[in-house]
Design a protein around this motif. Structure first.
Motif, PDB file in Angstrom:
ATOM      1  N   ARG A  62       6.825  12.055 -31.940  1.00  0.00           N
ATOM      2  CA  ARG A  62       7.304  11.023 -32.873  1.00  0.00           C
ATOM      3  C   ARG A  62       6.781   9.639 -32.502  1.00  0.00           C
ATOM      4  NH1 ARG A  62      10.165  13.521 -36.424  1.00  0.00           N
ATOM      5  NH2 ARG A  62      11.673  15.105 -35.881  1.00  0.00           N
ATOM      6  N   ASN A  63       6.787   9.302 -31.225  1.00  0.00           N
ATOM      7  CA  ASN A  63       6.330   7.984 -30.775  1.00  0.00           C
ATOM      8  C   ASN A  63       5.380   8.159 -29.623  1.00  0.00           C
ATOM      9  OD1 ASN A  63       7.854   6.309 -32.534  1.00  0.00           O
ATOM     10  ND2 ASN A  63       9.677   6.853 -31.366  1.00  0.00           N
ATOM     11  N   PRO A  64       4.138   7.895 -29.732  1.00  0.00           N
ATOM     12  CA  PRO A  64       3.480   7.499 -30.971  1.00  0.00           C
ATOM     13  C   PRO A  64       3.369   8.686 -31.925  1.00  0.00           C
ATOM     14  CG  PRO A  64       1.832   7.858 -29.293  1.00  0.00           C
ATOM     15  CD  PRO A  64       3.187   8.048 -28.632  1.00  0.00           C
ATOM     16  N   ARG A  65       3.254   8.387 -33.191  1.00  0.00           N
ATOM     17  CA  ARG A  65       3.179   9.445 -34.212  1.00  0.00           C
ATOM     18  C   ARG A  65       1.821  10.143 -34.101  1.00  0.00           C
ATOM     19  NH1 ARG A  65       6.931   9.639 -38.089  1.00  0.00           N
ATOM     20  NH2 ARG A  65       5.507  10.378 -39.671  1.00  0.00           N
ATOM     21  N   GLU A  66       1.796  11.216 -33.339  1.00  0.00           N
ATOM     22  CA  GLU A  66       0.578  12.000 -33.145  1.00  0.00           C
ATOM     23  C   GLU A  66       0.628  13.224 -34.036  1.00  0.00           C
ATOM     24  OE1 GLU A  66       0.112  13.047 -29.064  1.00  0.00           O
ATOM     25  OE2 GLU A  66       0.571  11.031 -28.378  1.00  0.00           O
ATOM     26  N   PRO A  67      -0.483  13.558 -34.681  1.00  0.00           N
ATOM     27  CA  PRO A  67      -0.490  14.747 -35.535  1.00  0.00           C
ATOM     28  C   PRO A  67      -0.309  16.031 -34.729  1.00  0.00           C
ATOM     29  CG  PRO A  67      -2.653  13.706 -35.510  1.00  0.00           C
ATOM     30  CD  PRO A  67      -1.743  12.863 -34.689  1.00  0.00           C
ATOM     31  N   ALA A  68       0.311  17.010 -35.358  1.00  0.00           N
ATOM     32  CA  ALA A  68       0.529  18.305 -34.719  1.00  0.00           C
ATOM     33  C   ALA A  68      -0.799  18.976 -34.391  1.00  0.00           C
ATOM     34  CB  ALA A  68       1.345  19.211 -35.632  1.00  0.00           C
ATOM     35  N   ASN A  69      -0.776  19.783 -33.360  1.00  0.00           N
ATOM     36  CA  ASN A  69      -1.940  20.561 -32.969  1.00  0.00           C
ATOM     37  C   ASN A  69      -1.449  21.890 -32.388  1.00  0.00           C
ATOM     38  OD1 ASN A  69      -4.500  21.375 -32.376  1.00  0.00           O
ATOM     39  ND2 ASN A  69      -4.738  20.061 -30.586  1.00  0.00           N
ATOM     40  N   PRO A  70      -0.818  22.726 -33.247  1.00  0.00           N
ATOM     41  CA  PRO A  70      -0.243  23.973 -32.723  1.00  0.00           C
ATOM     42  C   PRO A  70      -1.333  24.955 -32.291  1.00  0.00           C
ATOM     43  CG  PRO A  70      -0.158  23.967 -35.114  1.00  0.00           C
ATOM     44  CD  PRO A  70      -0.646  22.605 -34.697  1.00  0.00           C
ATOM     45  N   SER A  71      -1.010  25.724 -31.275  1.00  0.00           N
ATOM     46  CA  SER A  71      -1.944  26.760 -30.826  1.00  0.00           C
ATOM     47  C   SER A  71      -1.941  27.918 -31.822  1.00  0.00           C
ATOM     48  CB  SER A  71      -1.537  27.275 -29.444  1.00  0.00           C
ATOM     49  OG  SER A  71      -0.330  28.020 -29.537  1.00  0.00           O
ATOM     50  N   PHE A  72      -2.957  28.729 -31.743  1.00  0.00           N
ATOM     51  CA  PHE A  72      -3.037  29.907 -32.596  1.00  0.00           C
ATOM     52  C   PHE A  72      -1.835  30.809 -32.338  1.00  0.00           C
ATOM     53  CE2 PHE A  72      -4.556  34.200 -33.643  1.00  0.00           C
ATOM     54  CZ  PHE A  72      -4.943  33.991 -34.953  1.00  0.00           C
ATOM     55  N   GLN A  73      -1.460  30.941 -31.082  1.00  0.00           N
ATOM     56  CA  GLN A  73      -0.313  31.778 -30.704  1.00  0.00           C
ATOM     57  C   GLN A  73       0.957  31.283 -31.393  1.00  0.00           C
ATOM     58  OE1 GLN A  73       0.479  31.729 -26.512  1.00  0.00           O
ATOM     59  NE2 GLN A  73       2.007  33.350 -26.629  1.00  0.00           N
ATOM     60  N   VAL A  74       1.169  29.972 -31.431  1.00  0.00           N
ATOM     61  CA  VAL A  74       2.351  29.416 -32.093  1.00  0.00           C
ATOM     62  C   VAL A  74       2.285  29.668 -33.590  1.00  0.00           C
ATOM     63  CG1 VAL A  74       3.507  27.246 -32.712  1.00  0.00           C
ATOM     64  CG2 VAL A  74       2.882  27.705 -30.332  1.00  0.00           C
ATOM     65  N   GLU A 119      16.287  26.253 -36.637  1.00  0.00           N
ATOM     66  CA  GLU A 119      16.691  26.870 -35.376  1.00  0.00           C
ATOM     67  C   GLU A 119      16.385  28.370 -35.362  1.00  0.00           C
ATOM     68  OE1 GLU A 119      19.899  26.691 -31.931  1.00  0.00           O
ATOM     69  OE2 GLU A 119      19.894  25.230 -33.532  1.00  0.00           O
ATOM     70  N   GLN A 120      16.645  29.054 -36.465  1.00  0.00           N
ATOM     71  CA  GLN A 120      16.363  30.487 -36.536  1.00  0.00           C
ATOM     72  C   GLN A 120      14.867  30.762 -36.390  1.00  0.00           C
ATOM     73  OE1 GLN A 120      18.324  30.992 -40.344  1.00  0.00           O
ATOM     74  NE2 GLN A 120      19.834  32.382 -39.428  1.00  0.00           N
ATOM     75  N   VAL A 121      14.053  30.002 -37.086  1.00  0.00           N
ATOM     76  CA  VAL A 121      12.600  30.196 -37.003  1.00  0.00           C
ATOM     77  C   VAL A 121      12.108  29.877 -35.595  1.00  0.00           C
ATOM     78  CG1 VAL A 121      10.345  29.422 -37.842  1.00  0.00           C
ATOM     79  CG2 VAL A 121      12.216  29.798 -39.460  1.00  0.00           C
ATOM     80  N   ALA A 122      12.568  28.772 -35.049  1.00  0.00           N
ATOM     81  CA  ALA A 122      12.143  28.385 -33.702  1.00  0.00           C
ATOM     82  C   ALA A 122      12.507  29.453 -32.685  1.00  0.00           C
ATOM     83  CB  ALA A 122      12.775  27.047 -33.329  1.00  0.00           C
ATOM     84  N   HIS A 123      13.736  29.942 -32.740  1.00  0.00           N
ATOM     85  CA  HIS A 123      14.177  30.974 -31.799  1.00  0.00           C
ATOM     86  C   HIS A 123      13.321  32.232 -31.930  1.00  0.00           C
ATOM     87  CE1 HIS A 123      16.830  33.264 -29.222  1.00  0.00           C
ATOM     88  NE2 HIS A 123      16.890  34.196 -30.151  1.00  0.00           N
ATOM     89  N   ALA A 124      13.098  32.678 -33.167  1.00  0.00           N
ATOM     90  CA  ALA A 124      12.301  33.891 -33.387  1.00  0.00           C
ATOM     91  C   ALA A 124      10.853  33.705 -32.945  1.00  0.00           C
ATOM     92  CB  ALA A 124      12.358  34.294 -34.861  1.00  0.00           C
ATOM     93  N   ALA A 125      10.350  32.477 -33.045  1.00  0.00           N
ATOM     94  CA  ALA A 125       8.959  32.204 -32.673  1.00  0.00           C
ATOM     95  C   ALA A 125       8.807  31.871 -31.190  1.00  0.00           C
ATOM     96  CB  ALA A 125       8.420  31.047 -33.512  1.00  0.00           C
ATOM     97  N   GLY A 126       9.919  31.693 -30.507  1.00  0.00           N
ATOM     98  CA  GLY A 126       9.851  31.391 -29.074  1.00  0.00           C
ATOM     99  C   GLY A 126       9.482  29.955 -28.762  1.00  0.00           C
ATOM    100  N   VAL A 127       9.838  29.033 -29.663  1.00  0.00           N
ATOM    101  CA  VAL A 127       9.606  27.609 -29.424  1.00  0.00           C
ATOM    102  C   VAL A 127      10.932  26.872 -29.577  1.00  0.00           C
ATOM    103  CG1 VAL A 127       7.200  27.714 -30.228  1.00  0.00           C
ATOM    104  CG2 VAL A 127       9.007  27.105 -31.850  1.00  0.00           C
TER     105      VAL A 127
END
Length: 90
Positions: free
Chosen positions: A53-65, A30-38
């Motif tokens: 989670r359903n379907p189990r799709e791999p992450a694809n975070p943006s560069f900004q994230v 929660e602390q990391v998410a809040h600080a990162a704005g997600v």
């Protein structure tokens, strides 16, 4: 577009490494998410290497994230990515 096995491995390693860094700094998701704005749910999925989670799709975070999360954890993004690629090569 389908993800390759290499991409799937990298996002799994990235998630594991982010979780390790976060715990080493004594931070909650929660602390990391809040600080990162997600949302905490988004960050939790990222640590799991998933986009959904359903379907189990791999992450694809943006560069900004990625930049925001690495700053929230207090580790430069190049150091995070270097470790991910080193672990993948092992």
């Amino acid at each position: 577009m389908s993800e390759s096995a290499a991409e799937n491995a990298l996002v799994a390693i990235l998630g594991q490494h982010l979780a390790e860094l976060r715990r080493a700094k004594g931070l909650t998701q929660e602390q990391v998410a809040h600080a990162a704005g997600v949302s905490r749910q988004y960050y939790q999925l990222l640590e799991s290497g998933l986009r959904a989670r359903n379907p189990r799709e791999p992450a694809n975070p943006s560069f900004q994230v990625l930049v925001a999360v690495s700053e929230a954890i207090g580790t430069p993004l190049p150091a995070v990515l270097d470790e991910v690629y080193e672990r993948n090569a092992s």
